[in-house]
Design an enzyme around this catalytic site. Structure first.
Site, PDB file in Angstrom:
ATOM      1  N   GLY A  54       0.660  -1.285  -0.097  1.00  0.00           N
ATOM      2  CA  GLY A  54       0.062  -0.024  -0.069  1.00  0.00           C
ATOM      3  C   GLY A  54       0.846   1.451   0.089  1.00  0.00           C
ATOM      4  O   GLY A  54       1.982   1.105  -0.437  1.00  0.00           O
ATOM      5  N   ILE A  94       2.692   2.954   2.459  1.00  0.00           N
ATOM      6  CA  ILE A  94       3.858   2.717   3.058  1.00  0.00           C
ATOM      7  C   ILE A  94       4.632   1.485   2.414  1.00  0.00           C
ATOM      8  O   ILE A  94       5.847   1.929   2.088  1.00  0.00           O
ATOM      9  CB  ILE A  94       3.656   2.264   4.737  1.00  0.00           C
ATOM     10  CG1 ILE A  94       2.995   3.400   5.222  1.00  0.00           C
ATOM     11  CG2 ILE A  94       4.970   2.059   5.514  1.00  0.00           C
ATOM     12  CD1 ILE A  94       2.377   3.115   6.755  1.00  0.00           C
ATOM     13  N   SER A 129       0.277  -8.711  -1.918  1.00  0.00           N
ATOM     14  CA  SER A 129      -0.552  -8.081  -1.549  1.00  0.00           C
ATOM     15  C   SER A 129      -2.155  -8.461  -2.351  1.00  0.00           C
ATOM     16  O   SER A 129      -2.058  -9.111  -2.982  1.00  0.00           O
ATOM     17  CB  SER A 129      -0.362  -6.539  -2.371  1.00  0.00           C
ATOM     18  OG  SER A 129      -0.794  -5.529  -1.430  1.00  0.00           O
ATOM     19  N   ARG A 130      -3.054  -7.958  -1.822  1.00  0.00           N
ATOM     20  CA  ARG A 130      -4.401  -8.417  -2.312  1.00  0.00           C
ATOM     21  C   ARG A 130      -4.563  -7.817  -3.802  1.00  0.00           C
ATOM     22  O   ARG A 130      -5.189  -8.782  -4.482  1.00  0.00           O
ATOM     23  CB  ARG A 130      -5.334  -7.715  -1.286  1.00  0.00           C
ATOM     24  CG  ARG A 130      -5.622  -8.118   0.038  1.00  0.00           C
ATOM     25  CD  ARG A 130      -6.905  -7.563   0.562  1.00  0.00           C
ATOM     26  NE  ARG A 130      -7.089  -6.092   0.482  1.00  0.00           N
ATOM     27  CZ  ARG A 130      -7.715  -5.455   1.164  1.00  0.00           C
ATOM     28  NH1 ARG A 130      -8.552  -6.087   2.094  1.00  0.00           N
ATOM     29  NH2 ARG A 130      -7.614  -4.078   1.123  1.00  0.00           N
ATOM     30  N   GLU A 149       1.184  -4.493  23.558  1.00  0.00           N
ATOM     31  CA  GLU A 149       1.877  -3.204  23.601  1.00  0.00           C
ATOM     32  C   GLU A 149       1.445  -2.693  24.973  1.00  0.00           C
ATOM     33  O   GLU A 149       0.139  -2.444  25.051  1.00  0.00           O
ATOM     34  CB  GLU A 149       1.594  -2.217  22.451  1.00  0.00           C
ATOM     35  CG  GLU A 149       2.367  -2.720  21.221  1.00  0.00           C
ATOM     36  CD  GLU A 149       2.320  -1.703  19.974  1.00  0.00           C
ATOM     37  OE1 GLU A 149       1.841  -0.649  20.107  1.00  0.00           O
ATOM     38  OE2 GLU A 149       2.715  -2.220  18.925  1.00  0.00           O
ATOM     39  N   HIS A 178       6.932   1.640  19.053  1.00  0.00           N
ATOM     40  CA  HIS A 178       5.845   2.016  18.330  1.00  0.00           C
ATOM     41  C   HIS A 178       6.109   3.610  17.726  1.00  0.00           C
ATOM     42  O   HIS A 178       5.255   4.382  18.152  1.00  0.00           O
ATOM     43  CB  HIS A 178       4.426   1.931  18.801  1.00  0.00           C
ATOM     44  CG  HIS A 178       3.363   1.723  17.761  1.00  0.00           C
ATOM     45  ND1 HIS A 178       2.261   1.058  17.774  1.00  0.00           N
ATOM     46  CD2 HIS A 178       3.160   2.343  16.411  1.00  0.00           C
ATOM     47  CE1 HIS A 178       1.524   1.108  16.673  1.00  0.00           C
ATOM     48  NE2 HIS A 178       2.106   2.236  15.944  1.00  0.00           N
ATOM     49  N   ILE A 179       7.318   3.730  17.037  1.00  0.00           N
ATOM     50  CA  ILE A 179       7.569   5.068  16.876  1.00  0.00           C
ATOM     51  C   ILE A 179       7.854   5.450  15.439  1.00  0.00           C
ATOM     52  O   ILE A 179       8.267   6.410  14.807  1.00  0.00           O
ATOM     53  CB  ILE A 179       9.057   5.654  17.426  1.00  0.00           C
ATOM     54  CG1 ILE A 179      10.116   4.324  16.663  1.00  0.00           C
ATOM     55  CG2 ILE A 179       9.021   5.444  19.036  1.00  0.00           C
ATOM     56  CD1 ILE A 179      11.508   4.893  17.249  1.00  0.00           C
ATOM     57  N   GLY A 180       6.831   4.564  14.450  1.00  0.00           N
ATOM     58  CA  GLY A 180       7.059   4.341  13.104  1.00  0.00           C
ATOM     59  C   GLY A 180       6.622   5.993  12.576  1.00  0.00           C
ATOM     60  O   GLY A 180       7.471   6.610  11.650  1.00  0.00           O
TER      61      GLY A 180
HETATM   62  P1  NAP Z   1      -2.591   1.102   2.960  1.00  0.00           P
HETATM   63  O1  NAP Z   1      -2.120   2.027   1.918  1.00  0.00           O
HETATM   64  O2  NAP Z   1      -3.887   0.808   3.223  1.00  0.00           O
HETATM   65  O3  NAP Z   1      -1.660  -0.187   2.439  1.00  0.00           O
HETATM   66  C1  NAP Z   1      -2.148  -1.578   3.006  1.00  0.00           C
HETATM   67  C2  NAP Z   1      -1.908  -2.698   2.000  1.00  0.00           C
HETATM   68  O4  NAP Z   1      -2.059  -3.978   2.781  1.00  0.00           O
HETATM   69  C3  NAP Z   1      -2.588  -2.597   0.786  1.00  0.00           C
HETATM   70  O5  NAP Z   1      -1.971  -2.399  -0.253  1.00  0.00           O
HETATM   71  C4  NAP Z   1      -3.555  -3.832   0.827  1.00  0.00           C
HETATM   72  O6  NAP Z   1      -3.916  -4.336  -0.373  1.00  0.00           O
HETATM   73  C5  NAP Z   1      -2.631  -4.640   1.703  1.00  0.00           C
HETATM   74  N1  NAP Z   1      -3.593  -5.570   2.302  1.00  0.00           N
HETATM   75  C6  NAP Z   1      -4.451  -5.625   3.068  1.00  0.00           C
HETATM   76  N2  NAP Z   1      -4.867  -6.794   3.442  1.00  0.00           N
HETATM   77  C7  NAP Z   1      -3.933  -7.860   2.973  1.00  0.00           C
HETATM   78  C8  NAP Z   1      -3.709  -9.131   3.054  1.00  0.00           C
HETATM   79  N3  NAP Z   1      -4.603  -9.821   3.738  1.00  0.00           N
HETATM   80  N4  NAP Z   1      -2.944  -9.916   2.411  1.00  0.00           N
HETATM   81  C9  NAP Z   1      -1.999  -9.026   1.833  1.00  0.00           C
HETATM   82  N5  NAP Z   1      -2.128  -7.716   1.495  1.00  0.00           N
HETATM   83  C10 NAP Z   1      -3.056  -7.022   2.209  1.00  0.00           C
HETATM   84  O7  NAP Z   1      -2.095   1.579   4.281  1.00  0.00           O
HETATM   85  P2  NAP Z   1      -0.516   2.088   4.767  1.00  0.00           P
HETATM   86  O8  NAP Z   1      -0.964   3.642   4.977  1.00  0.00           O
HETATM   87  O9  NAP Z   1       0.581   1.709   4.047  1.00  0.00           O
HETATM   88  O10 NAP Z   1      -0.392   1.559   6.340  1.00  0.00           O
HETATM   89  C11 NAP Z   1      -0.531   0.078   6.500  1.00  0.00           C
HETATM   90  C12 NAP Z   1      -0.467  -0.317   7.901  1.00  0.00           C
HETATM   91  O11 NAP Z   1       0.824   0.233   8.399  1.00  0.00           O
HETATM   92  C13 NAP Z   1      -1.442   0.558   8.801  1.00  0.00           C
HETATM   93  O12 NAP Z   1      -2.664  -0.251   8.753  1.00  0.00           O
HETATM   94  C14 NAP Z   1      -1.129   0.350  10.245  1.00  0.00           C
HETATM   95  O13 NAP Z   1      -1.461  -0.850  10.802  1.00  0.00           O
HETATM   96  C15 NAP Z   1       0.573   0.278  10.004  1.00  0.00           C
HETATM   97  N6  NAP Z   1       1.039   1.348  10.379  1.00  0.00           N
HETATM   98  C16 NAP Z   1       2.183   1.458  11.487  1.00  0.00           C
HETATM   99  C17 NAP Z   1       2.813   2.478  11.813  1.00  0.00           C
HETATM  100  C18 NAP Z   1       4.033   2.373  13.043  1.00  0.00           C
HETATM  101  O14 NAP Z   1       4.125   3.509  13.832  1.00  0.00           O
HETATM  102  N7  NAP Z   1       4.463   1.265  12.976  1.00  0.00           N
HETATM  103  C19 NAP Z   1       2.585   3.783  11.444  1.00  0.00           C
HETATM  104  C20 NAP Z   1       1.472   3.923  10.347  1.00  0.00           C
HETATM  105  C21 NAP Z   1       0.829   2.751  10.079  1.00  0.00           C
HETATM  106  P3  NAP Z   1      -4.780  -3.570  -1.470  1.00  0.00           P
HETATM  107  O15 NAP Z   1      -3.974  -2.268  -1.797  1.00  0.00           O
HETATM  108  O16 NAP Z   1      -5.164  -4.494  -2.518  1.00  0.00           O
HETATM  109  O17 NAP Z   1      -6.200  -3.220  -0.656  1.00  0.00           O
END
Ligand code: NAP
Length: 322
Positions: free
Chosen positions: A157, A159, A178-179, A268, A287-289
């Site tokens: 996605g 990130i 990815s999906r 956490e 958890h400082i991403g």
């Molecule tokens: P995003 O743009 O929605 O990307 C998520 C990706 O995951 C999408 O490409 C989605 O596929 C894919 N996906 C969903 N379910 C799946 C599955 N079952 N199998 C394979 N791929 C799957 O979100 P983002 O902004 O990149 O953020 C992603 C995640 O990072 C957040 O939901 C959050 O939990 C985590 N995060 C962590 C921090 C941290 O501080 N560590 C900070 C920010 C975010 P599709 O494109 O096909 O829908």
């Protein structure tokens, strides 16, 4: 005097970040240091129209039932796994989140962790500080370089793609699961879509960027870890429960994989006595991403924009539910 709706901010935030909110609403601020929507806020539940939440706050059917006038929940995060989206939709409550503004900060930290775990930075630095830096030796503190290595990305996605862009610049081969296919990422960074089993088997570094959902919970279990190379590293930047913690402890203790870097854990915060802290091949950050000055301010601005739009009954700039 215009109607000033009651809004609960679940925990204190810097005053200059929330000034626009204070001007527009009657703001009730919850306590610091307590996860969840504090019980002391209950006297306001009957009249509250907007809720500004952190990822440590659970918003479920039980809470919503106590807030009959609630119009909008605005989460200060892109992930919305702490919120029952269906329950909100059933009640016509809009849910806002903060995608995009944190993408580059999280991708940066992903690379910091890839480099740190691959080169054993934390143990080497600790050794130096503790006086274990003897004479230079050609075969001491050897690590794995990113150039020429294969990076597997689970979840390409926003990130995941920012990580792929960096990986390409570092000379890495990029695989992803990815999906849906991402033709632009394939064209720009040579990313190749592969099944999950192939991603596990071929990655030198496996980086997790999926949301936490029923489909991704526990996806990195003992079976998955056993499919990885014994020289491979796992980086979890997604959510703790995507990885089964007990299986990871075994994998690190028994050498199924070479190491792990975790910005998120289950639970956490990870308690100080947890065995993961005692493993020299495991690096844990709290958890400082998205934790940069610029990004956290942008997240606050977007969360407030979502909240105010929801209070006006307008579409949110970033809405997570239908
Ligand atoms: P995003 O743009 O929605 O990307 C998520 C990706 O995951 C999408 O490409 C989605 O596929 C894919 N996906 C969903 N379910 C799946 C599955 N079952 N199998 C394979 N791929 C799957 O979100 P983002 O902004 O990149 O953020 C992603 C995640 O990072 C957040 O939901 C959050 O939990 C985590 N995060 C962590 C921090 C941290 O501080 N560590 C900070 C920010 C975010 P599709 O494109 O096909 O829908």
């Amino acid at each position: 005097m215009p109607h000033r709706p009651v809004v609960i901010l679940t925990h204190p935030m810097p005053e200059d970040w929330i000034a626009p909110l204070r001007e527009a609403v009657q703001l009730v601020v919850g306590p610091a240091g307590v996860a969840g929507v504090a019980a002391d806020l209950r006297p306001h539940f009957g009249e509250v129209e907007g809720l500004l939440t952190w990822l440590i706050d659970r918003v479920d059917e039980h809470l919503l039932a106590e807030m009959p006038r609630l119009k909008v929940v605005s989460n200060l995060a892109v992930g919305v796994d702490n919120i029952d989206l269906e329950a909100c939709s059933r009640r016509g409550i809009a849910v806002g989140h903060t995608p995009g503004v944190l993408t580059e900060a999280v991708a940066d930290l992903t690379f910091a962790l890839l480099l740190a775990v691959g080169r054993g930075l934390f143990t080497a630095a600790e050794d130096a500080r503790a006086g274990r830096w003897g004479l230079w030796q050609p075969d001491a503190w050897l690590g794995t370089e990113l150039n020429g290595s294969t990076l597997g990305i689970l979840g390409l996605g926003q990130i995941g793609q920012a990580v792929a862009r960096r990986a390409h610049a570092f000379g890495m081969r990029v695989l992803y699961t990815s999906r849906s296919p991402k033709p632009e990422a394939e064209a720009r960074w040579g990313a190749q879509r592969v099944p999950w089993e192939t991603l596990l088997a071929e990655s030198d570094f496996l980086s997790l960027h999926v949301p936490l959902t029923p489909a991704t919970q526990g996806m990195v279990d003992a079976e998955a870890l056993r499919r990885m190379k014994p020289t491979a590293y796992l980086v979890n930047m997604a959510r703790g429960p995507v990885v089964q913690t007990e299986a990871l402890v075994r994998a690190l203790q028994e050498g199924w994989i070479a190491g792990a870097a975790l910005d998120v854990t289950d639970p956490e915060p990870l308690p100080p006595e947890h065995p993961l802290y005692r493993l020299s091949n495991c690096l844990i950050t709290p958890h400082i991403g998205s934790a940069t000055h610029l990004t956290r301010r942008r997240m606050a601005d977007l969360a407030i924009s979502n909240l105010l739009a929801g209070l006006r009954g307008e579409p949110l700039p970033h809405q997570a539910n239908a």
